[in-house]
Design a protein around this motif. Structure first.
Motif, PDB file in Angstrom:
ATOM      1  N   LEU A   1      17.547  95.650  74.156  1.00 43.72           N
ATOM      2  CA  LEU A   1      18.875  95.373  74.246  1.00 43.72           C
ATOM      3  C   LEU A   1      19.655  96.327  73.416  1.00 43.72           C
ATOM      4  O   LEU A   1      19.219  96.243  72.142  1.00 43.72           O
ATOM      5  N   GLU A   2      20.611  96.757  73.774  1.00 47.42           N
ATOM      6  CA  GLU A   2      21.669  97.484  72.910  1.00 47.42           C
ATOM      7  C   GLU A   2      22.848  96.640  72.832  1.00 47.42           C
ATOM      8  O   GLU A   2      23.465  96.320  73.821  1.00 47.42           O
ATOM      9  N   ALA A   3      23.369  96.369  71.693  1.00 48.13           N
ATOM     10  CA  ALA A   3      24.616  95.716  71.412  1.00 48.13           C
ATOM     11  C   ALA A   3      25.030  96.042  70.007  1.00 48.13           C
ATOM     12  O   ALA A   3      24.222  96.258  69.014  1.00 48.13           O
ATOM     13  N   PRO A   4      26.497  95.962  69.634  1.00 43.05           N
ATOM     14  CA  PRO A   4      27.049  96.353  68.254  1.00 43.05           C
ATOM     15  C   PRO A   4      26.316  95.484  67.273  1.00 43.05           C
ATOM     16  O   PRO A   4      26.151  95.939  66.071  1.00 43.05           O
ATOM     17  N   ALA A   5      25.881  94.276  67.241  1.00 43.69           N
ATOM     18  CA  ALA A   5      25.281  93.326  66.282  1.00 43.69           C
ATOM     19  C   ALA A   5      24.118  93.067  66.423  1.00 43.69           C
ATOM     20  O   ALA A   5      23.460  92.043  65.888  1.00 43.69           O
ATOM     21  N   LYS A   6      23.413  93.876  67.147  1.00 45.14           N
ATOM     22  CA  LYS A   6      22.038  93.599  67.431  1.00 45.14           C
ATOM     23  C   LYS A   6      20.984  93.341  65.982  1.00 45.14           C
ATOM     24  O   LYS A   6      21.346  94.056  65.064  1.00 45.14           O
ATOM     25  N   ASP A   7      20.056  92.550  66.186  1.00 44.37           N
ATOM     26  CA  ASP A   7      19.189  92.430  65.149  1.00 44.37           C
ATOM     27  C   ASP A   7      18.248  93.463  64.996  1.00 44.37           C
ATOM     28  O   ASP A   7      17.615  93.615  65.930  1.00 44.37           O
ATOM     29  N   ALA A   8      18.160  94.144  63.715  1.00 45.33           N
ATOM     30  CA  ALA A   8      17.402  95.221  63.631  1.00 45.33           C
ATOM     31  C   ALA A   8      16.464  95.058  62.531  1.00 45.33           C
ATOM     32  O   ALA A   8      15.850  96.097  61.838  1.00 45.33           O
ATOM     33  N   ASP A   9      16.336  93.807  61.910  1.00 48.46           N
ATOM     34  CA  ASP A   9      15.335  93.589  60.826  1.00 48.46           C
ATOM     35  C   ASP A   9      14.024  93.328  61.368  1.00 48.46           C
ATOM     36  O   ASP A   9      13.731  92.768  62.284  1.00 48.46           O
ATOM     37  N   GLY A  10      13.036  94.022  60.591  1.00 50.90           N
ATOM     38  CA  GLY A  10      11.805  94.108  61.052  1.00 50.90           C
ATOM     39  C   GLY A  10      11.111  95.203  61.912  1.00 50.90           C
ATOM     40  O   GLY A  10      11.939  95.813  62.694  1.00 50.90           O
ATOM     41  N   GLU A  11       9.993  95.414  62.246  1.00 49.28           N
ATOM     42  CA  GLU A  11       9.352  96.322  62.943  1.00 49.28           C
ATOM     43  C   GLU A  11       9.068  95.618  64.571  1.00 49.28           C
ATOM     44  O   GLU A  11       9.000  94.577  64.449  1.00 49.28           O
ATOM     45  N   PRO A  12       9.011  96.408  65.495  1.00 44.37           N
ATOM     46  CA  PRO A  12       8.858  95.752  66.596  1.00 44.37           C
ATOM     47  C   PRO A  12       7.243  95.377  66.720  1.00 44.37           C
ATOM     48  O   PRO A  12       6.586  95.839  66.171  1.00 44.37           O
ATOM     49  N   GLY A  13       7.199  94.291  67.506  1.00 43.43           N
ATOM     50  CA  GLY A  13       5.789  93.798  67.808  1.00 43.43           C
ATOM     51  C   GLY A  13       5.841  92.507  68.585  1.00 43.43           C
ATOM     52  O   GLY A  13       6.865  92.169  69.109  1.00 43.43           O
ATOM     53  N   CYS A  14       4.578  91.770  68.678  1.00 42.43           N
ATOM     54  CA  CYS A  14       4.610  90.648  69.422  1.00 42.43           C
ATOM     55  C   CYS A  14       4.710  89.384  68.556  1.00 42.43           C
ATOM     56  O   CYS A  14       4.211  89.272  67.379  1.00 42.43           O
ATOM     57  N   LEU A  15       6.040  88.767  68.959  1.00 40.63           N
ATOM     58  CA  LEU A  15       6.179  87.474  67.992  1.00 40.63           C
ATOM     59  C   LEU A  15       6.446  86.228  69.119  1.00 40.63           C
ATOM     60  O   LEU A  15       6.643  85.204  68.471  1.00 40.63           O
ATOM     61  N   ASP A  16       6.404  86.359  70.115  1.00 37.40           N
ATOM     62  CA  ASP A  16       6.360  85.146  71.306  1.00 37.40           C
ATOM     63  C   ASP A  16       5.052  84.688  72.031  1.00 37.40           C
ATOM     64  O   ASP A  16       4.374  85.667  72.066  1.00 37.40           O
ATOM     65  N   TYR A  17       4.924  83.358  71.986  1.00 40.20           N
ATOM     66  CA  TYR A  17       3.393  82.900  72.465  1.00 40.20           C
ATOM     67  C   TYR A  17       3.722  81.826  73.300  1.00 40.20           C
ATOM     68  O   TYR A  17       4.278  80.999  73.340  1.00 40.20           O
ATOM     69  N   VAL A  18       2.325  81.726  74.091  1.00 37.07           N
ATOM     70  CA  VAL A  18       2.243  80.541  74.725  1.00 37.07           C
ATOM     71  C   VAL A  18       0.728  80.138  74.468  1.00 37.07           C
ATOM     72  O   VAL A  18      -0.310  80.817  74.633  1.00 37.07           O
ATOM     73  N   TRP A  19       0.647  79.207  73.628  1.00 36.34           N
ATOM     74  CA  TRP A  19      -0.574  78.776  72.856  1.00 36.34           C
ATOM     75  C   TRP A  19      -1.227  77.583  73.881  1.00 36.34           C
ATOM     76  O   TRP A  19      -0.196  76.616  74.221  1.00 36.34           O
ATOM     77  N   ILE A  20      -2.433  77.544  74.148  1.00 36.07           N
ATOM     78  CA  ILE A  20      -3.048  76.387  74.726  1.00 36.07           C
ATOM     79  C   ILE A  20      -4.071  75.746  74.016  1.00 36.07           C
ATOM     80  O   ILE A  20      -4.887  76.442  73.039  1.00 36.07           O
ATOM     81  N   ARG A  21      -4.365  74.689  74.315  1.00 35.26           N
ATOM     82  CA  ARG A  21      -5.502  73.865  73.683  1.00 35.26           C
ATOM     83  C   ARG A  21      -6.120  72.729  74.377  1.00 35.26           C
ATOM     84  O   ARG A  21      -5.643  72.211  75.281  1.00 35.26           O
ATOM     85  N   GLY A  22      -7.643  72.662  74.308  1.00 36.26           N
ATOM     86  CA  GLY A  22      -8.162  71.568  75.216  1.00 36.26           C
ATOM     87  C   GLY A  22      -8.536  72.231  76.485  1.00 36.26           C
ATOM     88  O   GLY A  22      -8.887  73.219  76.769  1.00 36.26           O
ATOM     89  N   ARG A  23      -8.628  71.397  77.574  1.00 39.66           N
ATOM     90  CA  ARG A  23      -9.106  71.634  78.813  1.00 39.66           C
ATOM     91  C   ARG A  23      -7.892  72.217  79.536  1.00 39.66           C
ATOM     92  O   ARG A  23      -7.408  72.057  80.636  1.00 39.66           O
TER      93      ARG A  23
END
Length: 247
Positions: free
Chosen positions: A190-212
């Motif tokens: 996404l390109e936008a004038p006020a876009k967040d540019a802090d940090g290096e690109p990477g995997c930040l989002d998850y679906v965690w599962i536990r149990g059966r």
């Protein structure tokens, strides 16, 4: 086994070309139509969760957990006829929260579903780990059914918060289904004038599962730019969509 289709997306509040981004989110939601959708950075006064839930033929109920201020936070959207009971909120500090609810599935299984969003400052790995520790302890006090935890953890796979989840028995659905984590879930392009540019690109989002719970498939979602504008994406994050089997 109960099949369950879940998805998560940080929608980037109302910033970064929201009026242009909204039709992309609605189009992808209309096509996706998951059983459960976890949203982060929802501005409640704009009814963003209700707009997204109304995008397709499914009817969704929304449960909210404010974070930092009452008009902003997370949302858990549940497609009818599924419904949540025992819905609770956890304050994680640093203007972050989590919401969980118990859901009875069609074939008789139950699942505890949680949506959260952890601290965003790249260098504050220990703050995210402390929030993950609170989250794990809170979930351990609840019902013992199988669990799903999804959202923007702002933590890459090498960080302590990620290890905190795996040490507690949570498995990444994307990793389980594909043998690796996605290379990038932020930034989306996404390109936008006020876009967040802090940090290096990477995997930040998850679906965690536990149990059966088994991850049959997991992929990126809300990941297509607009036709004719390669710098316009649904959000600054990419989402995840997982097809699960609950036993």
């Amino acid at each position: 086994m109960d099949p369950l289709h879940v998805a998560t997306l940080n929608i980037r509040n109302l910033a970064d070309r929201w009026d242009e981004r909204l039709p992309l989110i609605l189009a992808d939601m209309a096509a996706l139509q998951p059983d459960l959708l976890g949203l982060q950075e929802v501005v409640y006064v704009l009814q963003q969760d209700r707009l997204i839930g109304a995008a397709g033929e499914g009817r969704y109920d929304s449960h909210r957990s404010w974070a930092g201020r009452p008009e902003y936070g997370n949302a858990l959207l549940i497609r009818q006829p599924l419904a949540a009971t025992e819905v609770e909120r956890l304050d994680l500090g640093l203007n972050r929260s989590a919401i969980r609810g118990r859901i009875a599935l069609r074939e008789g299984a139950t699942i505890v579903v949680t949506v959260t969003h952890l601290h965003h400052v790249p260098a504050d790995e220990m703050s995210r780990d402390e929030q993950a520790e609170q989250l794990v302890a809170w979930l351990a006090l609840g019902p013992a059914e199988s669990q799903i935890v999804m959202g923007d953890f702002n933590a890459k796979p090498h960080e302590p918060a990620y290890s905190r989840m795996t040490d507690a028995g949570y498995r990444s659905a994307f990793l389980e289904a594909n043998g690796h984590e996605p290379e990038v879930t932020w930034p989306s392009g996404l390109e936008a004038p006020a876009k967040d540019a802090d940090g290096e690109p990477g995997c930040l989002d998850y679906v965690w599962i536990r149990g059966r719970v088994t991850a049959d498939a997991c992929r990126l979602a809300f990941d297509r730019p607009a036709v004719g504008d390669p710098g316009l994406y649904p959000s600054d994050h990419l989402g995840l969509a997982a097809r699960l089997s609950i036993g």
